[in-house]
Scaffold this active site. Structure first.
Site, PDB file in Angstrom:
ATOM      1  N   SER A 366       1.138  60.201 -25.582  1.00 44.61           N
ATOM      2  CA  SER A 366       1.585  59.825 -24.308  1.00 44.61           C
ATOM      3  C   SER A 366       2.944  60.299 -23.789  1.00 44.61           C
ATOM      4  CB  SER A 366       1.820  58.327 -24.906  1.00 44.61           C
ATOM      5  OG  SER A 366       1.947  57.428 -23.517  1.00 44.61           O
ATOM      6  N   ASP A 377       5.019  73.686 -18.568  1.00 43.82           N
ATOM      7  CA  ASP A 377       4.764  74.088 -17.376  1.00 43.82           C
ATOM      8  C   ASP A 377       5.480  74.851 -16.661  1.00 43.82           C
ATOM      9  OD1 ASP A 377       2.081  73.250 -18.199  1.00 43.82           O
ATOM     10  OD2 ASP A 377       1.965  71.565 -16.737  1.00 43.82           O
ATOM     11  N   LYS A 391      -3.349  61.367 -25.357  1.00 44.50           N
ATOM     12  CA  LYS A 391      -3.526  60.002 -24.610  1.00 44.50           C
ATOM     13  C   LYS A 391      -2.727  60.140 -23.327  1.00 44.50           C
ATOM     14  CE  LYS A 391      -1.962  55.156 -25.285  1.00 44.50           C
ATOM     15  NZ  LYS A 391      -1.565  54.970 -24.082  1.00 44.50           N
TER      16      LYS A 391
END
Length: 473
Positions: A366, A377, A391
């Site tokens: 999460s 990224d 998740k």
């Protein structure tokens, strides 16, 4: 008048997709069944209230629920409502209404969505009554094992040990099977009973038998203690040629954790560290907005952190008979990007520019995946460890008016580079390393060029931390 309403309804139905139009037909059928049952329902003092409670829960799911794999169909959901009223005719008690709503939510086949009776809803939303507080306090004394579904053999699977818990320190890993607790086979008792046995007075011990993914079985004595631990730990290590690396173990995401992370990063900058290790192993997540706030501490202004995707809904109610289905409607849904979260221009953003090595494992979920995905990224961190939990979805709580409520998946999130965490099954590390958090190097000076010899000499030192220190310098 009825003929005119039918014309209006047909005109409105033309605005809906075939899927939604089919759902509307089921709602019309439901209306007829309710009208047919009105005579029987009126003989029961509270039956209409119980039916409307079920309708209210049905409507919340219809408006708010999001299926990450696009398996939710409005027509199926409306048909289920018809089937319920045809089978039950009247809902005679609050217990029956709760059981009906629970069955409805289970039919969504979403492991994170559930119906919560009043006591459970108060507990998860931190609104416990005074008489419940001592019980809830006892619930936080244990060994820190989060258990999930059962294996084919009937044993309970370990989702993850809590960060810095007795279970983690003993080397219990995500995916291990819990075979027995204090000689009670987990195949013979319920999940709640297993959790009850694991809890107990602080300082007492419990014995567990676990089997890892390689099939090795161990018997472990665990000492119960109060959970959870403080949100983070901060350590500093001198690496070669006078270079210093900061190590932050972040256990969960909360407003307190964000404040302490900001202070830790400020301390790292004050000391002039040359790199950072951010350890998110067994961090199950926490508050979605705090994970975003934490990511902003590492990124430049205007950088994207995460995007959420959910079903937009047009919630215009279609009423033919207000007495029967006044609170029911069907939504037009589009699977589109809902919100994109960016780093703002606040002074607290981008507190550090140094290289970052971020450690994950199967228990990192999460909020951990939001933070790790954003940093990787944007080329701010290298990921070390194992594939994360996967998740990539968000849940919200919805009260139902009587103290009970629903916890529903309402959206999924996508990393800045477009990775769908829930569909892809987690984040793949850049450098594979499998070890559990169990020991930092004892010396302040870490000879990174002699990692192998150090490991032979000190086998209890965490291999993933040593690798991260190497990459973060």
């Amino acid at each position: 008048m009825d003929q005119m309403l039918d014309v209006v309804l047909r005109q409105r139905e033309n605005l809906y997709t075939p899927e939604a139009s089919q759902a509307l037909q089921y709602l019309k059928e439901y209306e007829k069944v309710v009208e047919k049952n009105q005579t029987v329902e009126q003989t029961c003092e509270d039956c209409e209230d119980h039916r409307r409670f079920v309708e209210r829960a049905w409507q919340v799911v219809s408006n708010e629920f999001f299926s990450p794999r696009a398996e939710f169909r409005q027509s199926d959901w409306a048909r289920l409502l018809v089937q319920i009223i045809q089978r039950e005719q009247v809902i005679g008690s609050r217990e029956e209404a709760y059981a009906t709503v629970s069955h409805m939510v289970e039919s969504l086949q979403d492991e994170y969505s559930q119906f919560l009776p009043p006591a459970e809803y108060r507990k998860v939303t931190r609104r416990s009554r005074p008489e419940e507080r001592s019980y809830l306090s006892a619930m936080l004394v244990g060994v820190g094992i989060e258990v999930g579904s059962r294996s084919n053999e009937g044993y309970l699977k370990v989702i993850a040990p809590l960060a810095s818990s007795p279970a983690e320190e003993a080397g219990i890993q995500p995916g291990d099977l819990l075979l027995s607790v204090d000689d009670f086979p987990t195949t013979a008792i319920s999940k709640d009973e297993v959790l009850a046995v694991l809890r107990g007075p602080s300082g007492s011990t419990t014995q567990v038998d676990v089997k890892d993914v390689q099939g090795t079985t161990r018997t472990i004595q665990l000492e119960r203690r109060r959970l959870p631990q403080p949100p983070l730990d901060l350590h500093f290590f001198d690496v070669e040629r006078g270079r210093e690396v900061g190590y932050i173990r972040l256990r969960y995401f909360s407003s307190r954790a964000t404040k302490e992370l900001k202070k830790a990063l400020e301390e790292c900058e004050y000391r002039g560290v040359d790199g950072l290790v951010l350890d998110l192993r067994n961090n199950p997540g926490g508050i979605f907005e705090e994970a975003i706030a934490d990511a902003a501490l590492f990124l430049e202004s205007k950088y994207s952190i995460v995007s959420t995707v959910r079903n937009y809904a047009d919630n215009e109610p279609l009423r033919k008979n207000p007495r029967a289905i006044s609170n029911l409607s069907v939504s037009r849904r589009l699977n589109v990007k809902d919100d994109e979260y960016y780093v703002g221009s606040q002074k607290s953003s981008n507190l550090t520019q140094v290289p970052i090595a971020l450690i994950l494992n199967n228990g990192s979920a999460s909020g951990s995946e939001i933070l790790a995905g954003a940093l990787r990224d944007h080329h701010r961190a290298k990921l070390i460890g194992e594939r994360s939990f996967g998740k990539g979805v968000i849940q919200y709580f919805f009260p139902l008016g009587d103290g009970s409520g629903l916890k529903l998946t309402v959206a999924k999130y996508i990393t800045p580079a477009g990775h769908d965490i829930s569909l892809e099954g987690g984040l793949e590390p850049d450098f594979l390393c499998k070890d559990y958090p169990h020991g930092l190097p004892e010396e302040k000076f870490v000879r990174l060029d002699r990692t192998e010899s150090r490991q032979k000499k000190k086998p209890m030192v965490d291999r993933c931390v040593l690798l991260a220190l190497t990459l973060a310098r």
